[in-house]
Design an enzyme around this catalytic site. Structure first.
Site, PDB file in Angstrom:
ATOM      1  N   SER A 113       0.866  -1.186   0.000  1.00 41.33           N
ATOM      2  CA  SER A 113       0.000   0.000   0.000  1.00 41.33           C
ATOM      3  C   SER A 113       0.893   1.223   0.000  1.00 41.33           C
ATOM      4  O   SER A 113       2.090   1.136   0.314  1.00 41.33           O
ATOM      5  CB  SER A 113      -0.865  -0.014   1.271  1.00 41.33           C
ATOM      6  OG  SER A 113      -1.489   1.235   1.496  1.00 41.33           O
ATOM      7  N   TYR A 171      -1.910  -1.208  10.583  1.00 43.81           N
ATOM      8  CA  TYR A 171      -2.040  -1.391   9.134  1.00 43.81           C
ATOM      9  C   TYR A 171      -0.798  -0.850   8.431  1.00 43.81           C
ATOM     10  O   TYR A 171      -0.209  -1.512   7.568  1.00 43.81           O
ATOM     11  CB  TYR A 171      -3.293  -0.670   8.635  1.00 43.81           C
ATOM     12  CG  TYR A 171      -3.504  -0.772   7.137  1.00 43.81           C
ATOM     13  CD1 TYR A 171      -4.131  -1.880   6.582  1.00 43.81           C
ATOM     14  CD2 TYR A 171      -3.079   0.245   6.283  1.00 43.81           C
ATOM     15  CE1 TYR A 171      -4.332  -1.977   5.209  1.00 43.81           C
ATOM     16  CE2 TYR A 171      -3.270   0.160   4.914  1.00 43.81           C
ATOM     17  CZ  TYR A 171      -3.894  -0.953   4.381  1.00 43.81           C
ATOM     18  OH  TYR A 171      -4.074  -1.042   3.022  1.00 43.81           O
TER      19      TYR A 171
END
Length: 251
Positions: free
Chosen positions: A142, A155
């Protein structure tokens, strides 16, 4: 020239929704046989592939569990006879909270899926690719693996770690026929983003305007990048974290 994958086999984890669904469908459209892997039994991806004449298999799997992943990879190979590509995409965002308020349960769950899940998939995918002498793996990181984001510390940590384990595996197997890369999506229109912004149109508009390109990305745009990294068109690329984000990280 459009990349084709006839007579090849691909695993796509997190394949029931969003980026995973788009990637599984695109692999099938270009000739690959696909194992759609998810812990949610949603048949939309499978039906889309089969109705278009493609070959696909749905396998329910919790990628954070060793036995599930081992069985999933074995079932793929026993059904289709080989394994050429893997898009290890399954991931969760977890609960939003500043670092000092993150619970141990949330930490373990996010790391279990996002990092342990990627490692377990590679652990069981790589031996089959070694036997064939060739294979390509793409792990989904990401832009949160490149830069920091407040209130999603675990995350963010998990996605940084995905890049680290990708680079390490790339070095380990570079001379054994297996390439390992990562793709780093920006803000993509998926169910995860809907959950993150809680379907708040003001927040959505603010995030879209924050993209230098002026809009959210589409799942198919990440799928195109993942397929390129899997293909022989990227044969001299390994250990790379490909950012596909509309310019977010260079603002």
């Amino acid at each position: 020239m459009r990349i084709q994958f006839e007579n090849k086999v691909a695993i796509v984890t997190g394949g029931s929704f969003g980026i995973g669904r788009a990637t599984a469908i695109m692999f099938a459209q270009r000739g690959a046989k696909v194992s759609i892997v998810d812990w949610v039994e949603d048949t939309e991806t499978l039906n889309a592939i089969r109705s278009a004449g493609g070959e696909a298999l749905f396998i329910k799997c919790d990628v954070s569990k060793d036995a599930d992943v081992k069985k999933m990879v074995e079932q793929t190979v026993s059904t289709f006879g080989r394994l050429d590509y893997a898009f290890n995409n399954a991931g969760i965002e977890g609960a939003s909270a500043p670092t000092h308020e993150v619970t141990e349960e949330n930490f373990d769950k996010v790391i279990g899926v996002n990092l342990k899940g990627v490692w377990l998939c590679m652990k069981y995918e790589i031996p089959y690719m070694l036997r064939q002498g060739k294979g390509s793996i793409v792990n989904c990181s990401s832009i949160a693996g490149i830069i920091g984001f407040p209130n999603i510390p675990i995350y963010t940590a998990s996605k940084h770690a995905v890049i680290g384990i990708t680079k390490t595996a790339a070095l380990e197997y570079a001379q054994l026929g297996i390439r390992v890369n990562a793709v780093c999506p920006g803000v993509i229109q998926t169910p995860m983003i809907d959950r993150f912004i809680e379907k708040n149109n003001t927040t959505k508009e603010a995030m879209a305007s924050g993209e230098p390109i002026g809009r959210f990305g589409e799942p198919e745009e990440i799928a195109e990048a993942a397929l390129w990294l899997c293909s022989d068109a990227s044969s001299f690329t390994t250990g790379h974290a490909l950012v596909v984000d509309g310019g977010w990280v260079v603002r």
